[in-house]
Design an enzyme around this catalytic site. Structure first.
Site, PDB file in Angstrom:
ATOM      1  N   ARG A 179      35.213  -9.589 -19.870  1.00  9.45           N
ATOM      2  CA  ARG A 179      33.964  -9.119 -19.277  1.00  9.45           C
ATOM      3  C   ARG A 179      33.208 -10.229 -18.553  1.00  9.45           C
ATOM      4  NH1 ARG A 179      30.131  -9.041 -24.437  1.00  9.45           N
ATOM      5  NH2 ARG A 179      31.430 -10.237 -25.849  1.00  9.45           N
ATOM      6  N   SER A 237      25.925  -6.989 -22.548  1.00 11.25           N
ATOM      7  CA  SER A 237      27.248  -6.961 -23.180  1.00 11.25           C
ATOM      8  C   SER A 237      28.367  -6.749 -22.169  1.00 11.25           C
ATOM      9  CB  SER A 237      27.296  -5.861 -24.242  1.00 11.25           C
ATOM     10  OG  SER A 237      26.388  -6.122 -25.288  1.00 11.25           O
ATOM     11  N   GLU A 282      24.532   8.130 -20.806  1.00  7.72           N
ATOM     12  CA  GLU A 282      25.788   7.886 -20.099  1.00  7.72           C
ATOM     13  C   GLU A 282      26.206   9.033 -19.192  1.00  7.72           C
ATOM     14  OE1 GLU A 282      25.720   5.417 -23.857  1.00  7.72           O
ATOM     15  OE2 GLU A 282      25.288   7.516 -23.346  1.00  7.72           O
ATOM     16  N   PHE A 294      32.085   5.222 -25.107  1.00 10.38           N
ATOM     17  CA  PHE A 294      31.061   6.050 -24.487  1.00 10.38           C
ATOM     18  C   PHE A 294      31.468   6.469 -23.071  1.00 10.38           C
ATOM     19  CE2 PHE A 294      28.352   2.960 -27.069  1.00 10.38           C
ATOM     20  CZ  PHE A 294      28.452   3.733 -28.217  1.00 10.38           C
ATOM     21  N   HIS A 315      34.629  -3.532 -24.358  1.00  9.16           N
ATOM     22  CA  HIS A 315      34.659  -3.246 -25.799  1.00  9.16           C
ATOM     23  C   HIS A 315      35.655  -2.127 -26.135  1.00  9.16           C
ATOM     24  CE1 HIS A 315      31.073  -5.618 -25.335  1.00  9.16           C
ATOM     25  NE2 HIS A 315      30.907  -5.699 -26.638  1.00  9.16           N
ATOM     26  N   ASP A 352      32.256  -3.501 -35.524  1.00 14.40           N
ATOM     27  CA  ASP A 352      31.551  -2.261 -35.169  1.00 14.40           C
ATOM     28  C   ASP A 352      32.283  -1.018 -35.656  1.00 14.40           C
ATOM     29  OD1 ASP A 352      29.643  -3.794 -34.005  1.00 14.40           O
ATOM     30  OD2 ASP A 352      30.154  -3.303 -31.938  1.00 14.40           O
TER      31      ASP A 352
END
Length: 312
Positions: A8, A35, A56, A81, A107, A115
């Protein structure tokens, strides 16, 4: 493979360069800009950055409208998501009208770590590659993400790119252009083909080195485009080696392993072993420990290669 860089980071770096070089580009995020590193674009070009908050589905709807007006839109959030929560909006507002929206998710995979299952996207490749008109990318490292982001800006149509959270080994050349739909043979071999995507490509290289110590010659293919799959490179390698192993930080159901199995079944049926998560959800834990528990290591690729060779 001594350097390890989060993918990222170079996604953000590429977006910042696009802010300067391409006035068509608009970047969107859903409350995760720090993030996903879209914050790099936000700093460089705040007037073309849209923060939608934790909404989203709305992000995809707005992205489709911007794309319909001529913009090149990069929409980012976490993989779980981006693909699960927004699937209907992506299907009807992006893929169906073939709009110029690039859904770039971070992620993804089991290495999201602590998580846990709610945030570990292990199904996203499968979800996205079923959609007509959708390109699906899973770059091997940070440098390839940088080049793939630039390539996506030039590509006219919808696309999905997945990235991990953790530091990935660097295995590609920083300056090598990315070609959508083209795999690359990273190591020549004649006994087994190891096909990887994402960070598992680096593990395929390590596995080839382990196998070489036992006199087994493994060819390594970086399949960073899952759709459209480079069947020509795949079948050319598999026909030479006579067997194949796939490796992905994703479920073996519907991901790289399934895509390769489909292609080989149609044109080059050879023994195939798939390394990935085995039709299961993840759990909370340290990324490296989860990779071991769920069978996503160099050693698992080596074992799969031996099984594939024995089946020839």
């Amino acid at each position: 493979m001594t350097d390890r860089i989060p993918q990222r980071n170079y996604y953000g770096k590429a977006l910042a360069e696009l802010a300067r070089d391409d006035p068509r580009v608009v970047v969107m995020d859903a409350d995760l800009a720090g993030s996903t590193k879209t914050s790099d674009f936000q700093k460089a070009c705040p007037e073309r950055f849209v923060e939608v908050g934790i909404a989203e589905q709305n992000m995809i709807g707005i992205a489709s409208g911007l794309a319909a007006s001529g913009k090149v839109v990069f929409a980012s959030t976490f993989g779980i998501f981006a693909t699960g929560r927004c699937w209907e909006q992506i299907r009807l507002a992006v893929a169906y009208p073939r709009l110029n929206v690039k859904i770039c998710a971070t992620h993804c995979g089991i290495t999201v770590g602590e998580d846990g299952a709610s945030h570990q996207a292990l199904e996203d490749i499968a979800i996205m590659r079923t959609l007509p008109n959708m390109v699906v990318l899973c770059p091997a490292d940070a440098y390839e993400v940088f080049q793939a982001t630039k390539a996506l800006a030039e590509y006219d149509g919808p696309a999905y790119m997945r990235m991990g959270r953790a530091d990935f080994p660097v295995i590609t050349d920083q300056d090598e252009p990315f070609q959508i739909g083209k795999a690359k043979v990273l190591r020549e071999g004649c006994d087994v083909t190891l096909v990887g995507c994402g960070q598992m490509t680096a593990f395929c290289i390590e596995a080839a080195e382990v196998l070489a110590k036992d006199g087994i010659s493994a060819e390594v293919v970086n399949m960073s485009t899952i759709k459209p799959l480079d069947s020509e490179t795949l079948t050319g390698s598999a026909s030479k080696t006579g067997c194949c192993v796939t490796a992905e930080e994703h479920s073996i159901v519907g991901g790289l392993g399934s895509a390769v199995a489909e292609a080989l079944a149609e044109s080059c049926p050879v023994p195939l072993e798939r390394v990935g998560t085995m039709d299961t959800f993840g759990e909370s834990g340290k990324p490296d420990e989860l990779m071991v528990k769920y069978g996503l290591t160099t050693e698992h690729i080596v074992d799969a290669a031996r099984k594939a060779i024995a089946r020839k």
